[in-house]
Write a protein that holds these residues in place. Structure first.
Motif, short mmCIF file in Angstrom:
data_model
loop_
_atom_site.label_atom_id
_atom_site.label_comp_id
_atom_site.label_asym_id
_atom_site.label_seq_id
_atom_site.Cartn_x
_atom_site.Cartn_y
_atom_site.Cartn_z
N LYS A 12 3.88 -11.82 -2.69
CA LYS A 12 3.95 -10.95 -3.87
C LYS A 12 2.95 -9.82 -3.69
O LYS A 12 1.84 -10.03 -3.20
CB LYS A 12 3.62 -11.77 -5.11
CG LYS A 12 3.70 -11.01 -6.41
CD LYS A 12 3.47 -11.97 -7.58
CE LYS A 12 2.66 -11.30 -8.66
NZ LYS A 12 2.21 -12.22 -9.67
N GLU A 13 3.35 -8.63 -4.10
CA GLU A 13 2.48 -7.47 -3.98
C GLU A 13 2.53 -6.70 -5.29
O GLU A 13 3.60 -6.55 -5.89
CB GLU A 13 2.98 -6.59 -2.84
CG GLU A 13 2.08 -5.46 -2.46
CD GLU A 13 2.56 -4.75 -1.19
OE1 GLU A 13 1.70 -4.16 -0.54
OE2 GLU A 13 3.75 -4.80 -0.86
N THR A 14 1.38 -6.25 -5.77
CA THR A 14 1.33 -5.49 -7.02
C THR A 14 0.48 -4.24 -6.84
O THR A 14 -0.40 -4.20 -5.99
CB THR A 14 0.74 -6.31 -8.18
OG1 THR A 14 -0.61 -6.65 -7.85
CG2 THR A 14 1.53 -7.56 -8.46
N VAL A 15 0.72 -3.25 -7.66
CA VAL A 15 -0.08 -2.02 -7.67
C VAL A 15 -0.42 -1.70 -9.12
O VAL A 15 0.45 -1.74 -9.98
CB VAL A 15 0.70 -0.84 -7.05
CG1 VAL A 15 -0.13 0.45 -7.14
CG2 VAL A 15 1.07 -1.12 -5.61
N GLU A 16 -1.68 -1.38 -9.36
CA GLU A 16 -2.11 -0.97 -10.70
C GLU A 16 -2.91 0.31 -10.58
O GLU A 16 -3.62 0.51 -9.61
CB GLU A 16 -3.03 -2.03 -11.33
CG GLU A 16 -2.37 -3.34 -11.64
CD GLU A 16 -3.34 -4.31 -12.31
OE1 GLU A 16 -4.26 -3.85 -13.01
OE2 GLU A 16 -3.16 -5.51 -12.12
#
Length: 89
Positions: free
Chosen positions: A67-71
């Motif tokens: 899983k990869e996220t960007v904020e």
């Protein structure tokens, strides 16, 4: 540029890679932003019981994740890109 000049320059951007572990999660994050904001983020993670160590771009690029996220945050900002290790469910 002195440390005092860096900290007072709202346009200064610092970049780092961190390996973060907690009881139920392990990830490597790629963060960039003003040094005050990065310190605040790191302090919050430590305060919440995470173990943190600085790592490298190579470690980030070879980290196995599911899983990869960007904020993105405000102007003293941080861009946070995190890769989360697969869970053992």
């Amino acid at each position: 540029m002195s440390n005092q000049e860096v900290m007072s320059d709202v346009n200064h951007v610092q970049h780092m890679f961190l390996r973060v572990e907690s009881n139920d999660m392990e990830c490597v994050i790629n963060i960039a932003g003003h040094p005050y904001r990065l310190r605040e983020l790191i302090f919050m993670m430590i305060e919440n019981g995470c173990k943190i160590e600085q790592t490298s771009a190579d470690s980030y690029n070879t980290f196995v994740y599911d899983k990869e996220t960007v904020e993105v945050h405000d102007f003293l900002t941080s861009i946070i890109k995190a890769k989360f290790k697969p869970t053992d469910n």
